[in-house]
Write a protein that holds these residues in place. Sequence first.
Motif, PDB file in Angstrom:
ATOM      1  N   UNK A 267      30.943  -4.342 -32.729  1.00 28.91           N
ATOM      2  CA  UNK A 267      31.471  -3.844 -33.913  1.00 28.91           C
ATOM      3  C   UNK A 267      30.659  -2.812 -34.806  1.00 28.91           C
ATOM      4  N   UNK A 268      29.229  -2.795 -34.237  1.00 27.85           N
ATOM      5  CA  UNK A 268      28.477  -1.879 -34.671  1.00 27.85           C
ATOM      6  C   UNK A 268      27.742  -2.416 -36.118  1.00 27.85           C
ATOM      7  N   UNK A 269      26.945  -1.524 -36.727  1.00 31.53           N
ATOM      8  CA  UNK A 269      26.345  -2.125 -38.059  1.00 31.53           C
ATOM      9  C   UNK A 269      25.920  -0.857 -38.958  1.00 31.53           C
ATOM     10  N   UNK A 270      25.455  -1.369 -40.088  1.00 32.87           N
ATOM     11  CA  UNK A 270      25.273   0.123 -41.134  1.00 32.87           C
ATOM     12  C   UNK A 270      23.750   0.165 -41.571  1.00 32.87           C
ATOM     13  N   UNK A 271      23.583   1.167 -41.898  1.00 29.76           N
ATOM     14  CA  UNK A 271      22.191   1.543 -42.879  1.00 29.76           C
ATOM     15  C   UNK A 271      22.860   1.965 -44.058  1.00 29.76           C
ATOM     16  N   UNK A 272      22.712   1.293 -45.072  1.00 25.06           N
ATOM     17  CA  UNK A 272      23.052   1.654 -46.489  1.00 25.06           C
ATOM     18  C   UNK A 272      21.898   1.899 -47.378  1.00 25.06           C
ATOM     19  N   UNK A 273      21.926   3.272 -47.744  1.00 22.05           N
ATOM     20  CA  UNK A 273      20.831   3.656 -48.716  1.00 22.05           C
ATOM     21  C   UNK A 273      21.382   3.796 -50.009  1.00 22.05           C
ATOM     22  N   UNK A 274      20.556   3.202 -50.696  1.00 21.80           N
ATOM     23  CA  UNK A 274      20.840   3.302 -52.248  1.00 21.80           C
ATOM     24  C   UNK A 274      19.579   3.940 -53.029  1.00 21.80           C
ATOM     25  N   UNK A 275      20.049   4.690 -54.194  1.00 20.09           N
ATOM     26  CA  UNK A 275      19.139   5.525 -54.801  1.00 20.09           C
ATOM     27  C   UNK A 275      19.332   5.071 -56.497  1.00 20.09           C
ATOM     28  N   UNK A 276      18.314   5.181 -57.356  1.00 16.82           N
ATOM     29  CA  UNK A 276      18.663   4.965 -58.674  1.00 16.82           C
ATOM     30  C   UNK A 276      19.085   5.944 -59.314  1.00 16.82           C
ATOM     31  N   UNK A 277      18.979   7.257 -58.568  1.00 19.48           N
ATOM     32  CA  UNK A 277      19.760   8.330 -59.166  1.00 19.48           C
ATOM     33  C   UNK A 277      21.167   8.295 -58.944  1.00 19.48           C
ATOM     34  N   UNK A 278      22.022   8.845 -59.650  1.00 18.64           N
ATOM     35  CA  UNK A 278      23.309   8.865 -59.750  1.00 18.64           C
ATOM     36  C   UNK A 278      24.023  10.099 -58.934  1.00 18.64           C
ATOM     37  N   UNK A 279      23.229  10.789 -58.553  1.00 18.39           N
ATOM     38  CA  UNK A 279      24.045  12.115 -57.886  1.00 18.39           C
ATOM     39  C   UNK A 279      23.152  12.642 -56.804  1.00 18.39           C
ATOM     40  N   UNK A 280      22.342  11.637 -56.058  1.00 19.62           N
ATOM     41  CA  UNK A 280      21.400  12.289 -55.379  1.00 19.62           C
ATOM     42  C   UNK A 280      21.767  12.651 -53.768  1.00 19.62           C
ATOM     43  N   UNK A 281      22.806  12.044 -53.349  1.00 22.91           N
ATOM     44  CA  UNK A 281      23.383  12.219 -51.784  1.00 22.91           C
ATOM     45  C   UNK A 281      24.489  13.570 -51.990  1.00 22.91           C
ATOM     46  N   UNK A 282      24.269  14.317 -51.120  1.00 22.54           N
ATOM     47  CA  UNK A 282      25.257  15.459 -50.808  1.00 22.54           C
ATOM     48  C   UNK A 282      25.754  15.574 -49.474  1.00 22.54           C
ATOM     49  N   UNK A 283      26.409  16.730 -49.261  1.00 26.94           N
ATOM     50  CA  UNK A 283      27.005  16.793 -47.622  1.00 26.94           C
ATOM     51  C   UNK A 283      26.023  17.098 -46.667  1.00 26.94           C
ATOM     52  N   UNK A 284      24.894  17.482 -47.133  1.00 29.05           N
ATOM     53  CA  UNK A 284      23.969  17.727 -46.205  1.00 29.05           C
ATOM     54  C   UNK A 284      23.257  16.397 -45.615  1.00 29.05           C
ATOM     55  N   UNK A 285      23.165  15.443 -46.642  1.00 25.90           N
ATOM     56  CA  UNK A 285      22.819  14.118 -46.158  1.00 25.90           C
ATOM     57  C   UNK A 285      23.662  13.447 -45.243  1.00 25.90           C
ATOM     58  N   UNK A 286      25.177  13.560 -45.632  1.00 27.36           N
ATOM     59  CA  UNK A 286      26.137  12.938 -44.816  1.00 27.36           C
ATOM     60  C   UNK A 286      26.063  13.751 -43.461  1.00 27.36           C
ATOM     61  N   UNK A 287      25.778  15.184 -43.376  1.00 25.48           N
ATOM     62  CA  UNK A 287      25.789  15.677 -42.095  1.00 25.48           C
ATOM     63  C   UNK A 287      24.567  15.375 -41.155  1.00 25.48           C
ATOM     64  N   UNK A 288      23.366  14.914 -41.983  1.00 25.11           N
ATOM     65  CA  UNK A 288      22.475  14.589 -40.976  1.00 25.11           C
ATOM     66  C   UNK A 288      22.695  13.017 -40.536  1.00 25.11           C
ATOM     67  N   UNK A 289      23.380  12.350 -41.256  1.00 21.76           N
ATOM     68  CA  UNK A 289      23.353  10.946 -41.138  1.00 21.76           C
ATOM     69  C   UNK A 289      24.597  10.894 -39.651  1.00 21.76           C
ATOM     70  N   UNK A 290      25.348  11.893 -39.901  1.00 16.96           N
ATOM     71  CA  UNK A 290      26.521  12.023 -38.737  1.00 16.96           C
ATOM     72  C   UNK A 290      25.753  12.345 -37.356  1.00 16.96           C
ATOM     73  N   UNK A 291      24.696  13.351 -37.724  1.00 13.11           N
ATOM     74  CA  UNK A 291      23.932  13.763 -36.410  1.00 13.11           C
ATOM     75  C   UNK A 291      23.204  12.742 -35.888  1.00 13.11           C
ATOM     76  N   UNK A 292      22.813  11.797 -36.557  1.00 13.09           N
ATOM     77  CA  UNK A 292      21.770  10.655 -36.138  1.00 13.09           C
ATOM     78  C   UNK A 292      22.639   9.441 -35.446  1.00 13.09           C
ATOM     79  N   UNK A 293      23.865   9.369 -35.986  1.00 12.01           N
ATOM     80  CA  UNK A 293      24.679   8.205 -35.328  1.00 12.01           C
ATOM     81  C   UNK A 293      24.752   7.944 -34.222  1.00 12.01           C
ATOM     82  N   UNK A 294      25.168   9.259 -33.219  1.00 10.17           N
ATOM     83  CA  UNK A 294      25.253   9.296 -31.601  1.00 10.17           C
ATOM     84  C   UNK A 294      23.893   8.863 -31.069  1.00 10.17           C
TER      85      UNK A 294
END
Length: 646
Positions: A267-294
């Motif tokens: 089934x796989x598993x997750x890395x779930x990142x949390x921040x106290x800031x409300x708007x810290x994550x963006x598409x660049x972070x998501x792009x990096x995540x998708x690069x790292x997945x494989x």
Amino acid sequence: MAEKILIVEDEFIVANNLSITLEKAGYKVCGVAGTVEEAREIIKQNKPHLVILDIYLNGELTGIDLAGELSEENIAFVYLSANSNQSILEQAKTTNPYGFMVKPFREKDVIVSLQIAHYLHQQQTEVRRQSYIALEMTMKDAISQDISWEEKFLRIAKTIQPHIPFDFLAIGMKNLEKLPYEGMSFLRLSFNEYQKIGRQELMNITGLKPADLPRFQVPGAEDFVSQIYNGKDFEAICKINPSKKLVAKTFSMGSNLVMYVPIAGKAGFTFSFYSRNTDIYNKKHLGLVKQLEKALAMTFEGIIATAEKSKAQRIHPVPPLPVRMVAAKPEYNGIVGSSHLLLTALDHLTMVAPSETSVLILGESGTGKERFAKCLHDHSLRKNKQIVVVNCAALPSNLIESELFGHEKGAFTGAAERRIGKFEQANGGTIFLDEMGELPLESQAKLLRVLQEKEIERLGGRETLKVDVRIIAATNNNLEKAVAAGKFRLDLYYRLNVFPILLPPLRDRIGDLPILTAHFLKKYSEMAGKPDISIADDAMEDLTAYHWPGNIRELEHIIERHVLLCRGAVIERFTLPNRTEETKAVEDIKRIKSIEENERDYILTVLKKCGGRISGKGGAAELLEVPATTLNSKMKRLGIVRKHAS
């Protein structure tokens, strides 16, 4: 192949002139748009290398709105505006443009701006590429080592922190399938200190019973997709995802980035990142995540297959008490504190130190810019060469060129012998240009040539000398304001501002005051032969209430002076500049405290009422109606130590 340029400009004459200028210079204009909507269509059809972007356009959306989308698509852009007043610059700089042109402009201005933008984009792309390669290699290495899964995941957490900032990281919390590890989480306490949160710790902090945990471990559809949840999106997902709601409520988190790692046949598993800031994550972070997945999936598949064959031992049960784990990140000597603003600066330092990129350190006087510059050098590939420090504000105006580039004998009256300049001295190493904003315009032009050509000429000399120098600059001036006022060259600003690091003033990281005070007290009491000196609560309150215009340097000098003046074993009060009780009261009224400061004050009040007792009957935890472990975590985060609470 010619670079493709998109012009987003609603004035036909201006757009036409730009097109002619660009075509003449060898660029290919792939389109002209008068609105953001038109620009989006052209970008879809012909992805440009660079966009010249007017701020004010036809329609409801502005160039600043489009700039955010361009950043996420990794497309460089240069602003175009009819004026360069401070308010426009303030709005524009938040989007990190690659340049700024002011109407009316000369052809030369356009070409120079595009050349700078191209250079900056190349540099930043290379930094990201090198960072990703280093990140992937380090993570694979951590996973492959013969260490416990707990240690593997800790190393992954600290490695990924500069690239994907987080205050809390949950790994495999869902136990999606039988794997040779159990779910675990890490709460960031300081730059290189993390507290492991396992099942037992989670129950201690939240008050949950073992029978309650299963409902927080049921995976939802959102756990199988890498996604960003900021602000309202995070609030919405918390309503349907019990584990996210629990983390948000318990640790005061405001945003979440999920990285789902698929495992073949599982089934796989997750890395779930949390921040106290409300708007810290963006598409660049998501792009990096998708690069790292494989990369992570392939590595984990190999490890898991080997582990299953050898019946590898599962991770040991979590001990009942919280375990604090120190990540093996570089130590930055003399940089003390755990404020999230400071941690962000340190994360950026970690990311850029190994590269050759120019760095601009921004911050008020006394915030530690030189200390940061030396740490950058010490953790770079040039660490075995010297770092040459130049205080630009202290250079006599008639000797600046001689000091920086050197001179030959007889170059001017008084030049009795050849002098080697600072850039030549730093060859192979690093030069730190402190107070960069104080350089006169003529010197700025000559410095720009060094940055572009990587060569110098001594005064009175005929020979051009190549220099291999990494430049770190620092200033306490607002360079954007100086550019708008014509006191600082725009092209030099963008050449230096490849990778800015902002150092927070002490008043914005007041929670670090106890740690900094203890650091300086230990240093100067040992130097003075008075190792047992302590600070009374009233004295600590003096420091906390002060506004610190001189920042950390001022704090250090005050501690040193009072250690020398102290005749007993305790510093009872601090004498601070212009700090009468009346002015203190006025400032306290004017000053609006942050949520963290108010929380700290409230906890201190309760602790004093309880005589410093945290747990047990009549303890602060009971009065505050929170578990003692939660209160201890809050005290650590807010810089509250027991001697201040009693």
